[in-house]
Design an enzyme around this catalytic site. Sequence first.
Site, PDB file in Angstrom:
ATOM      1  CG  ASP A 169      -2.912  -0.250   2.396  1.00  8.36           C
ATOM      2  OD1 ASP A 169      -3.174  -0.980   1.422  1.00  8.36           O
ATOM      3  OD2 ASP A 169      -2.813  -0.670   3.553  1.00  8.36           O
ATOM      4  NE  ARG A 219      -2.021  -3.564   3.721  1.00  7.52           N
ATOM      5  CZ  ARG A 219      -3.024  -4.392   3.847  1.00  7.52           C
ATOM      6  NH1 ARG A 219      -2.869  -5.561   4.389  1.00  7.52           N
ATOM      7  NH2 ARG A 219      -4.216  -4.053   3.425  1.00  7.52           N
ATOM      8  CB  SER A 226      -6.319  -0.501   3.642  1.00  4.74           C
ATOM      9  OG  SER A 226      -5.381  -1.342   4.269  1.00  4.74           O
ATOM     10  CE1 TYR A 253      -1.552  -8.636   4.120  1.00  5.50           C
ATOM     11  CE2 TYR A 253       0.797  -8.312   4.309  1.00  5.50           C
ATOM     12  CZ  TYR A 253      -0.416  -7.909   3.823  1.00  5.50           C
ATOM     13  OH  TYR A 253      -0.506  -6.792   3.048  1.00  5.50           O
ATOM     14  CD  GLN A 259      -2.056   3.487   8.580  1.00  2.00           C
ATOM     15  OE1 GLN A 259      -2.235   4.635   8.965  1.00  2.00           O
ATOM     16  NE2 GLN A 259      -2.098   2.465   9.390  1.00  2.00           N
TER      17      GLN A 259
END
Length: 377
Positions: free
Chosen positions: A130, A122, A133, A230, A127
Amino acid sequence: AVIAVTKETRANETRVAATPETVKKLGAAGFSVVVQAGAGTAASYPDADYEAAGAKIAKTAKDAIKDADVLFKVRAPEAAEIAALKSGAIVAAALNPYQDKETLDALAKAGATAIAMEFIPRITRAQVMDMLSSQANLAGYRAVIEGAEAYGKALPMMMTAAGTVAAAKVFIMGVGVAGLQAIATARRLGAVVTATDVRPATKEQVESLGAKFLAVEDEEFKNAQTAGGYAKEMSKEYQAKQAELVSSHIAKQDIVITTALIPGRPAPKLVSAAQVASMRAGSILVDLAIEQGGNVEGAKLNETVLTPNGVKILGHANLPGRIATDASALYARNLVALSALFTNKEGVFAPDFEDEILKAAVVTLGGAIVHPNLKTA
Ligand code: NAD
């Protein structure tokens, strides 16, 4: 280099790893794409559209895979597909690496270089690749749609000649990517929304979406976020305080959506059977964590449980698969971004496995399982 895309074989998988749009993009980047016939059917992408975008259509998975340098999939390939791989071929998919050791072993044995899309780090540069996500975002949206569909009342307040319909109360537990989209979606539908999480950073995010934040904000809460962004697994003591705080709240909710996960661990149990029993008849719980064991006591994978007090607990696996056209489109773009790491500056196929993104996500290489999180001591 040749990229193959085959039809998904795992139960309930409706998504596909390429769309006509991404076939075009991969072609422009110098790849030849082979798509198995029918691969996109369940996600509403017909073979003819792939062909028009420049893909070759192969009759079978084996035909698609046998000359491929790269295999793109949504879920892990099955044994027959792995057997068809050229040695050294790259496989990129959501490999479920913590739970599906068997597939990792098979991929290693076949000499494949397997990339677990869940392990894409991440970091800002990654991004666009990802998939956790891109898929969680749609899952959060879909969870509200499923909850609203199962709910026998309206979500927005409505003032009619026949009287007023009250706005539904929606409570989101776990405010990562999925939870934030669930909040936004429930708000758009006119619900009164509250949310909880153990990471302090979420408070402001919840409030900026017009929802109310509820959490035990003690010392442990202040330190609950890991360096990776996280949640940590919370102590028994914290969980008890959290349960006490949310108990009276849950009893008043119409729809509760749970999304709480801890990487590499079973999902935390956030809603007890007693809390479910405290809810009014007709209330709905949607457990997005069901594939990791579930956040709600009594939730069952791929079942809608009707409790004695008239509450429904929805345990759909693969919510992104219930919005397969968009979920495929976003995931396929994640893979296009990933494929840029496979060619060097001269446009030659030469994956750099020392790149920090590939280093983090490659799980098998040169015949062995190489990821530090997966090596058994
Ligand atoms: P996730 O799927 O791992 O977990 C979902 C949510 O559950 C998290 O917000 C977590 O804090 C929460 N949770 C865990 N235990 C809980 C408990 N006991 N009670 C209540 N909530 C609990 O999370 P995610 O959606 O993958 O997001 C994790 C983080 O990564 C977020 O900060 C997100 O913004 C961030 N992120 C960063 C990038 C990037 O920089 N490229 C991309 C995506 C996500």
